[in-house]
Design an enzyme around this catalytic site. Structure first.
Site, PDB file in Angstrom:
ATOM      1  N   ASP A 181     -30.292  -4.401  -6.962  1.00  0.00           N
ATOM      2  CA  ASP A 181     -29.741  -5.612  -7.581  1.00  0.00           C
ATOM      3  C   ASP A 181     -30.425  -6.858  -7.021  1.00  0.00           C
ATOM      4  O   ASP A 181     -30.677  -7.824  -7.760  1.00  0.00           O
ATOM      5  CB  ASP A 181     -28.238  -5.711  -7.332  1.00  0.00           C
ATOM      6  N   ASP A 206     -23.114   0.699  -4.692  1.00  0.00           N
ATOM      7  CA  ASP A 206     -23.112  -0.695  -4.246  1.00  0.00           C
ATOM      8  C   ASP A 206     -22.469  -0.759  -2.879  1.00  0.00           C
ATOM      9  O   ASP A 206     -21.445  -0.106  -2.632  1.00  0.00           O
ATOM     10  CB  ASP A 206     -22.351  -1.578  -5.232  1.00  0.00           C
TER      11      ASP A 206
END
Length: 177
Positions: free
Chosen positions: A138, A122
């Site tokens: 995502d 991330d």
């Protein structure tokens, strides 16, 4: 080539392209961001590698349950591919196919991270509201799911939803009551 097979081939090719884009973004982040931050919108949005990666779901929930996430992702992807295969050929269902393609792509992108690295990379931080770090995969899932719900609530008529529901039931041979 059968129309259903052709549609499935196009969906799978699209998934491959979207997963490659996600993977390239993650590779770029891993190589560029370990010691850097890139401000996109000062005071609000930056690119910054999440230290140690994300070992859970959103907000790091259920951290350490990688196999569960992988199994769930595989099941959801298979379900959606079967539904895509069976959705009637009508332009009004194209958005559903596109949204499911994006959801599958996001699931596969993060599943690859979990399977290969044991964590998800991330690197996007919307820190003005202390939002959890996220990545391109995502975004595929979040945006597609939001648009999916909006489309179902405001664009489709009852009979359109019933047609999709019937195709799902036929897929899994669920009898009507």
């Amino acid at each position: 080539m059968d129309k259903k097979i052709k549609r499935l081939f196009i969906v799978l090719l699209s998934v491959v392209v979207l997963v490659i884009v996600d993977r390239l973004a993650k590779i770029w982040a891993e190589n560029t961001l370990p010691d850097n931050q890139v401000e996109i919108i000062p005071g609000a949005l930056r690119l910054e590698l999440l230290p140690g990666g994300n070992k859970g779901a959103a907000w790091g929930m259920m951290s350490g349950h990688q196999m569960l996430f992988i199994v769930l992702a595989v099941l959801v992807c298979i379900f959606m591919l079967v539904v895509i295969y069976n959705i009637p050929f009508d332009k009004k269902y194209t958005p559903v196919i596109i949204f499911m393609t994006c959801i599958i792509s996001g699931g596969v992108g993060n599943m690859i991270d979990r399977a290969v690295y044991g964590t998800v990379t991330d690197f996007i931080s919307f820190y003005i509201i202390n939002f959890p770090y996220f990545n391109v995969a995502d975004m595929y899932v979040s945006v597609a799911t939001t648009l999916f719900v909006i489309t179902f609530l405001f664009c489709y008529k009852e009979e359109d939803i019933k047609t999709i529901e019937d195709s799902v039931k036929a897929t899994f041979k669920i009898k009507k009551k």
